[in-house]
Design a protein around this motif. Structure first.
Motif, PDB file in Angstrom:
ATOM      1  N   PHE A 145      13.696  62.689  73.523  1.00  0.00           N
ATOM      2  CA  PHE A 145      14.874  62.499  74.538  1.00  0.00           C
ATOM      3  C   PHE A 145      14.412  63.634  75.495  1.00  0.00           C
ATOM      4  CE2 PHE A 145      18.863  63.545  76.487  1.00  0.00           C
ATOM      5  CZ  PHE A 145      19.153  62.354  76.902  1.00  0.00           C
ATOM      6  N   SER A 146      14.736  63.238  76.677  1.00  0.00           N
ATOM      7  CA  SER A 146      14.521  64.009  78.030  1.00  0.00           C
ATOM      8  C   SER A 146      15.643  64.920  78.221  1.00  0.00           C
ATOM      9  CB  SER A 146      13.682  63.358  79.176  1.00  0.00           C
ATOM     10  OG  SER A 146      13.587  64.122  80.152  1.00  0.00           O
ATOM     11  N   TRP A 147      15.940  66.138  77.718  1.00  0.00           N
ATOM     12  CA  TRP A 147      17.263  66.930  78.262  1.00  0.00           C
ATOM     13  C   TRP A 147      16.965  67.387  79.484  1.00  0.00           C
ATOM     14  CZ3 TRP A 147      21.467  66.796  75.132  1.00  0.00           C
ATOM     15  CH2 TRP A 147      21.135  66.376  73.876  1.00  0.00           C
ATOM     16  N   SER A 148      18.213  67.478  80.079  1.00  0.00           N
ATOM     17  CA  SER A 148      18.497  68.191  81.504  1.00  0.00           C
ATOM     18  C   SER A 148      19.337  69.157  81.712  1.00  0.00           C
ATOM     19  CB  SER A 148      18.375  67.095  82.627  1.00  0.00           C
ATOM     20  OG  SER A 148      19.343  66.071  82.441  1.00  0.00           O
ATOM     21  N   ASP A 149      19.860  69.587  80.472  1.00  0.00           N
ATOM     22  CA  ASP A 149      21.104  70.514  80.485  1.00  0.00           C
ATOM     23  C   ASP A 149      20.702  71.870  80.349  1.00  0.00           C
ATOM     24  OD1 ASP A 149      20.288  70.267  78.060  1.00  0.00           O
ATOM     25  OD2 ASP A 149      22.263  70.135  77.131  1.00  0.00           O
ATOM     26  N   GLU A 150      19.706  72.297  80.953  1.00  0.00           N
ATOM     27  CA  GLU A 150      19.266  73.697  80.873  1.00  0.00           C
ATOM     28  C   GLU A 150      19.951  74.688  81.290  1.00  0.00           C
ATOM     29  OE1 GLU A 150      17.406  71.475  82.406  1.00  0.00           O
ATOM     30  OE2 GLU A 150      15.763  70.878  81.142  1.00  0.00           O
ATOM     31  N   ALA A 193      30.824  55.593  78.211  1.00  0.00           N
ATOM     32  CA  ALA A 193      32.035  56.686  78.042  1.00  0.00           C
ATOM     33  C   ALA A 193      31.694  57.985  78.931  1.00  0.00           C
ATOM     34  CB  ALA A 193      32.470  56.954  76.600  1.00  0.00           C
ATOM     35  N   ALA A 194      30.242  58.267  78.774  1.00  0.00           N
ATOM     36  CA  ALA A 194      29.923  59.701  79.326  1.00  0.00           C
ATOM     37  C   ALA A 194      30.511  59.781  81.023  1.00  0.00           C
ATOM     38  CB  ALA A 194      28.658  59.885  79.437  1.00  0.00           C
ATOM     39  N   HIS A 195      30.170  58.619  81.693  1.00  0.00           N
ATOM     40  CA  HIS A 195      30.665  58.903  83.086  1.00  0.00           C
ATOM     41  C   HIS A 195      32.125  58.837  83.324  1.00  0.00           C
ATOM     42  CE1 HIS A 195      26.375  58.010  84.657  1.00  0.00           C
ATOM     43  NE2 HIS A 195      26.135  57.562  83.119  1.00  0.00           N
ATOM     44  N   GLU A 196      32.778  57.938  82.653  1.00  0.00           N
ATOM     45  CA  GLU A 196      34.204  57.685  82.982  1.00  0.00           C
ATOM     46  C   GLU A 196      35.032  58.941  82.504  1.00  0.00           C
ATOM     47  OE1 GLU A 196      36.160  54.268  82.677  1.00  0.00           O
ATOM     48  OE2 GLU A 196      34.578  52.878  82.978  1.00  0.00           O
ATOM     49  N   LEU A 197      34.693  59.346  81.242  1.00  0.00           N
ATOM     50  CA  LEU A 197      35.274  60.439  80.716  1.00  0.00           C
ATOM     51  C   LEU A 197      34.844  61.643  81.422  1.00  0.00           C
ATOM     52  CD1 LEU A 197      36.919  61.456  78.089  1.00  0.00           C
ATOM     53  CD2 LEU A 197      35.165  61.680  77.004  1.00  0.00           C
ATOM     54  N   ALA A 198      33.713  62.065  81.836  1.00  0.00           N
ATOM     55  CA  ALA A 198      33.434  63.135  82.566  1.00  0.00           C
ATOM     56  C   ALA A 198      34.035  63.246  83.737  1.00  0.00           C
ATOM     57  CB  ALA A 198      31.894  63.281  82.766  1.00  0.00           C
ATOM     58  N   ASP A 199      34.295  62.128  84.373  1.00  0.00           N
ATOM     59  CA  ASP A 199      34.900  62.146  85.841  1.00  0.00           C
ATOM     60  C   ASP A 199      36.556  62.562  85.496  1.00  0.00           C
ATOM     61  OD1 ASP A 199      32.764  61.285  87.118  1.00  0.00           O
ATOM     62  OD2 ASP A 199      33.297  59.337  87.422  1.00  0.00           O
ATOM     63  N   TYR A 200      37.194  62.008  84.482  1.00  0.00           N
ATOM     64  CA  TYR A 200      38.300  62.163  84.315  1.00  0.00           C
ATOM     65  C   TYR A 200      38.442  63.596  83.859  1.00  0.00           C
ATOM     66  CZ  TYR A 200      42.969  61.873  82.050  1.00  0.00           C
ATOM     67  OH  TYR A 200      44.371  62.141  81.601  1.00  0.00           O
ATOM     68  N   LEU A 250      27.632  65.239  80.089  1.00  0.00           N
ATOM     69  CA  LEU A 250      28.924  66.256  80.015  1.00  0.00           C
ATOM     70  C   LEU A 250      28.432  67.593  80.291  1.00  0.00           C
ATOM     71  CD1 LEU A 250      30.296  63.492  79.040  1.00  0.00           C
ATOM     72  CD2 LEU A 250      31.804  65.165  77.679  1.00  0.00           C
ATOM     73  N   HIS A 251      27.304  68.130  79.808  1.00  0.00           N
ATOM     74  CA  HIS A 251      26.910  69.338  79.921  1.00  0.00           C
ATOM     75  C   HIS A 251      26.632  69.393  81.516  1.00  0.00           C
ATOM     76  CE1 HIS A 251      25.569  70.803  75.683  1.00  0.00           C
ATOM     77  NE2 HIS A 251      27.024  70.571  76.194  1.00  0.00           N
ATOM     78  N   LYS A 252      25.852  68.452  82.169  1.00  0.00           N
ATOM     79  CA  LYS A 252      25.477  68.544  83.366  1.00  0.00           C
ATOM     80  C   LYS A 252      26.768  68.667  84.477  1.00  0.00           C
ATOM     81  CE  LYS A 252      22.437  65.283  83.978  1.00  0.00           C
ATOM     82  NZ  LYS A 252      21.414  64.503  84.502  1.00  0.00           N
ATOM     83  N   LYS A 253      27.900  68.176  83.836  1.00  0.00           N
ATOM     84  CA  LYS A 253      29.059  68.077  84.567  1.00  0.00           C
ATOM     85  C   LYS A 253      29.972  69.403  84.234  1.00  0.00           C
ATOM     86  CE  LYS A 253      28.741  64.532  86.782  1.00  0.00           C
ATOM     87  NZ  LYS A 253      28.677  64.134  88.534  1.00  0.00           N
ATOM     88  N   GLY A 254      29.240  70.194  83.658  1.00  0.00           N
ATOM     89  CA  GLY A 254      29.956  71.422  83.187  1.00  0.00           C
ATOM     90  C   GLY A 254      31.290  71.364  82.091  1.00  0.00           C
ATOM     91  N   ILE A 255      30.845  70.385  81.273  1.00  0.00           N
ATOM     92  CA  ILE A 255      31.996  70.083  80.384  1.00  0.00           C
ATOM     93  C   ILE A 255      31.290  70.323  78.780  1.00  0.00           C
ATOM     94  CG2 ILE A 255      33.337  68.437  79.262  1.00  0.00           C
ATOM     95  CD1 ILE A 255      33.050  66.757  81.731  1.00  0.00           C
ATOM     96  N   GLY A 256      31.887  71.276  78.141  1.00  0.00           N
ATOM     97  CA  GLY A 256      31.417  71.416  76.479  1.00  0.00           C
ATOM     98  C   GLY A 256      31.790  70.224  75.495  1.00  0.00           C
ATOM     99  N   VAL A 257      30.983  70.223  74.543  1.00  0.00           N
ATOM    100  CA  VAL A 257      31.278  69.003  73.503  1.00  0.00           C
ATOM    101  C   VAL A 257      31.428  69.478  72.263  1.00  0.00           C
ATOM    102  CG1 VAL A 257      30.450  66.809  72.801  1.00  0.00           C
ATOM    103  CG2 VAL A 257      29.966  67.320  75.111  1.00  0.00           C
ATOM    104  N   ASN A 321      19.965  69.322  67.318  1.00  0.00           N
ATOM    105  CA  ASN A 321      19.131  68.230  68.082  1.00  0.00           C
ATOM    106  C   ASN A 321      19.921  67.336  68.885  1.00  0.00           C
ATOM    107  OD1 ASN A 321      18.095  68.811  65.175  1.00  0.00           O
ATOM    108  ND2 ASN A 321      16.656  66.962  65.932  1.00  0.00           N
ATOM    109  N   PHE A 322      21.362  67.568  68.992  1.00  0.00           N
ATOM    110  CA  PHE A 322      22.191  66.784  70.030  1.00  0.00           C
ATOM    111  C   PHE A 322      23.012  67.910  71.002  1.00  0.00           C
ATOM    112  CE2 PHE A 322      21.844  63.943  66.508  1.00  0.00           C
ATOM    113  CZ  PHE A 322      21.562  62.776  67.177  1.00  0.00           C
ATOM    114  N   HIS A 323      22.611  69.101  70.897  1.00  0.00           N
ATOM    115  CA  HIS A 323      23.262  70.214  71.868  1.00  0.00           C
ATOM    116  C   HIS A 323      24.509  70.353  71.690  1.00  0.00           C
ATOM    117  CE1 HIS A 323      19.184  70.556  74.792  1.00  0.00           C
ATOM    118  NE2 HIS A 323      19.004  70.315  73.321  1.00  0.00           N
ATOM    119  N   VAL A 324      25.297  69.735  70.729  1.00  0.00           N
ATOM    120  CA  VAL A 324      26.767  70.085  70.622  1.00  0.00           C
ATOM    121  C   VAL A 324      27.020  71.563  70.541  1.00  0.00           C
ATOM    122  CG1 VAL A 324      28.479  69.700  69.167  1.00  0.00           C
ATOM    123  CG2 VAL A 324      26.667  67.842  69.249  1.00  0.00           C
ATOM    124  N   ASP A 325      28.049  71.972  71.250  1.00  0.00           N
ATOM    125  CA  ASP A 325      28.639  73.163  71.597  1.00  0.00           C
ATOM    126  C   ASP A 325      29.431  73.839  70.421  1.00  0.00           C
ATOM    127  OD1 ASP A 325      27.518  73.672  74.353  1.00  0.00           O
ATOM    128  OD2 ASP A 325      28.926  71.727  74.496  1.00  0.00           O
TER     129      ASP A 325
END
Length: 648
Positions: A145-150, A193-200, A250-257, A321-325
């Motif tokens: 998987f290509s992560w981009s949440d550095e 869910a990622a897109h709509e939830l992040a916006d909300y 969600l990380h790219k939108k500044g949201i922790g998981v 592996n999933f970058h969960v916070d």
């Protein structure tokens, strides 16, 4: 799944017993036996490998009581004898390599017990599982998987969670929203869910999302708290890489998981961990320790190294592996107390005759030391409902090592108070003040979770007394008190816009309500509170420090009014909260303050947040003793009035 529980003839060529592939080394077996192989999920389970120059799938399973084990699936007609596994000496581990087999294949382990019964078990370490009601595991490759949440991950390394803002939105993905399609009961996919939830979440001002029920589970009504696939993101919403996409986005939108995680117990489903190889393996053998009578589930054996390794590696798996916070650990109290949910004579005391589970205590200290040590910035949260001391203290100081603890005591007192008719609140004033007396004893999260809006407990809006106008005004006042009180924050979905009916995992939230005037106003008000919370460090920097909080008046029970100050280390931009929990307006309410200066109103219950350019009023304090303070000022405090003032 076809014939997943039955043996059948097959024309497929039977795999011979390997002489030993070398994929699991002697060191692997030693570390697993010691309970310290923190990446055992890379060895046990199913993995694409090349062996003897041929690509295929490697399988390994721990089943020390088995008479024999085979891999079964569509690829061999579910025949237990078609693909036998070889035991690796003195480890209880069986392995097999099947050439030519790729990803996307259904499989189970056919375990022949000592009394010659054949059990068809899902893979405990499977990365993917069949969509219910299917119960098979699926061969999967989670690499690549290509992560981009550095930026997020780097920021996390340098964040002190205790001093950072944390406003958590608790979500059950299956019922947050539904799509108008029949597939998979209309569940949103992880990507949708990622897109709509992040916006909300961004629009509202939450900092984190906490997800219920992500590990695979067979029964929707368990909400994901009775797990059969600890390493498999539930297939209800997609595959493992889809979930990686969710976290990454969600990380790219500044949201922790944050994930809910359940090391306390597991269900008795035939394909799951219970009596895995014909005997208790993952659970305590003694039913007085190994079964939860209230829940009908099995309890993990925290004294067994391989079981502890399974769980600790699983925690690391999600974070790494999933970058969960972080992980919110469910039902911690049930693990700590040997007599939890058990009647007299039906539990086993420890070696000192006490009810403490010493093995579970050691497990938590090991778990939290490893996870927070390996993954800088990751957090561990305990749902611990008793007064167990030192939950968030370091293990070397005698604590359990969690980062935060859910403040269940505060939640109980707060809700009991808020449900009262305002007339009776004056007799229960201490329910709202008592939480401050122990606010610095742990690192707390104030929680209004899913557990408080199900099973006839009513939604948050319907807990409130009075007519509809009163209910909304009460909830505004309650949420304001919560936002000002020391501790991080958590609110369950739907409660920010005043969902009327109790939460039901089978149906989506009533989002249409968010467009109706009173609900829209409540939603905007809660969003305003969240934005103030993130903007002012006084509300989060010193949550566990007495210097961060000061009562102005904790004793105005007759009028049910509370006033207090929140501070950060700098003493700049302090906040004064005044909250009226009755429908009686106080047209000339006077509040004491510690210093001379200007106090600027930044939020109230009628207007919400005063933005720049709006003409919120300011009050200059005068030398006039009030509330035990040398200065004071007066202003009109409306019915159920809330007011937050900024001052230096």
């Amino acid at each position: 799944m076809k014939n997943s529980g039955k043996s059948s003839k097959t024309t497929a060529k039977k795999a011979g017993r390997p002489a030993g592939t070398g994929f699991i080394t002697e060191l692997d077996r030693y570390l697993f036996g010691q309970g310290t192989h923190y990446k055992i999920f890379e060895k046990l389970g199913a993995h694409p490998r090349t062996y003897g120059g041929k690509p295929g799938m490697y399988f390994a399973v721990w089943a020390p009581h088995a008479k024999s084990v085979g891999v079964v699936g569509d690829f061999n007609g579910w025949d237990p004898e078609a693909s036998p596994m070889k035991p690796l000496e003195d480890s209880g581990i069986y392995e097999a390599f099947i050439p030519g087999l790729g990803t996307g294949e259904l499989y189970k382990f056919a375990i022949t017990t000592k009394d010659d019964k054949i059990l068809f078990k899902a893979d405990p370490y499977a990365f993917s599982a069949e969509f219910r009601p299917g119960t098979a595991s699926i061969t999967t490759d989670i690499s690549g998987f290509s992560w981009s949440d550095e930026k997020w991950m780097e920021k996390r390394k340098h964040t002190e969670p205790e001093k950072a803002p944390m406003a958590i939105y608790e979500v059950h993905l299956g019922s947050w929203r539904k799509a108008s399609r029949p597939e998979k009961d209309g569940y949103y996919t992880y990507k949708e869910a990622a897109h709509e939830l992040a916006d909300y979440v961004v629009k509202m001002g939450y900092t984190h999302v906490e997800l219920m029920g992500i590990a695979e589970h067979p029964y929707d009504g368990s909400w994901g708290y009775q797990v059969t696939g600890y390493y498999a993101p539930t297939s209800r919403y997609g595959g493992p890489k889809d979930f990686m996409y969710f976290v990454n986005y969600l990380h790219k939108k500044g949201i922790g998981v944050i994930l809910d995680w359940v090391p306390a117990h597991f269900p008795k489903d035939a394909h799951g961990l219970a009596d895995f190889d014909g005997e208790p393996l993952y659970e305590y053998a003694d039913p007085r320790k190994g079964e939860h009578p209230d829940w009908g589930t099995k309890v993990f054996d925290y004294g067994k190294n391989e079981v502890k390794n399974f769980l600790i590696a699983n925690a690391l798996y999600w974070v790494e592996n999933f970058h969960v916070d972080g992980l919110r650990v469910d039902a911690v109290a049930s693990m700590l107390y040997l007599d939890y949910g058990r009647s007299d004579g039906n539990w086993v005391p420890n070696q000192y005759g006490e009810n403490k589970n010493l093995e579970a205590i050691e497990f938590f200290r090991h778990l939290n030391s490893v996870l927070t040590g390996h993954m800088t910035g990751a957090i561990m949260i305990a749902e611990e409902s008793t007064a167990w001391p030192g939950v968030t203290k370091a293990p070397e100081e005698g604590g359990l090592g969690f980062t935060f603890k859910w403040n269940m005591g505060w939640m109980h007192d707060f809700l009991e108070y808020m449900k009262l008719d305002p007339y009776f609140r004056k007799f229960n004033h201490n329910k709202m003040t008592f939480g401050i007396t122990y606010a610095t004893s742990e690192n707390y999260i104030l929680t209004l979770s899913h557990d408080e809006v199900v099973h006839l407990k009513c939604s948050m809006i319907n807990k409130m007394p009075g007519f509809p106008d009163d209910k909304f005004a009460n909830l505004k006042a309650g949420y304001t008190f919560m936002m000002g009180h020391p501790g991080k924050k958590l609110l369950f979905m739907g409660q920010d816009f005043g969902q009327y009916h109790e939460w039901d995992e089978k149906t989506a939230l009533d989002w249409y309500l968010a467009e109706e005037p009173q609900h829209r106003d409540l939603l905007k008000y809660y969003s305003d509170l969240l934005h103030i919370y993130q903007k002012y460090p006084a509300l989060y920097r010193l949550d566990s420090d007495w210097n961060g909080f000061q009562w102005i008046n904790a004793n105005d029970g007759d009028r049910s009014i509370f006033s207090f100050i929140r501070r950060d280390e700098t003493g700049k931009k302090n906040l004064l909260f005044v909250i009226n929990f009755t429908p009686m307006a106080r047209d000339d309410y006077r509040v004491g303050v510690p210093k001379s200066g200007t106090y600027t109103l930044i939020l109230d219950n009628e207007h919400g947040l005063y933005k720049r350019g709006e003409h919120a009023f300011s009050k200059r304090s005068v030398k006039s003793e009030c509330d035990g303070q040398p200065y004071s000022f007066a202003y009109p405090l409306p019915a159920y009035g809330t007011a937050v003032f900024r001052f230096n």
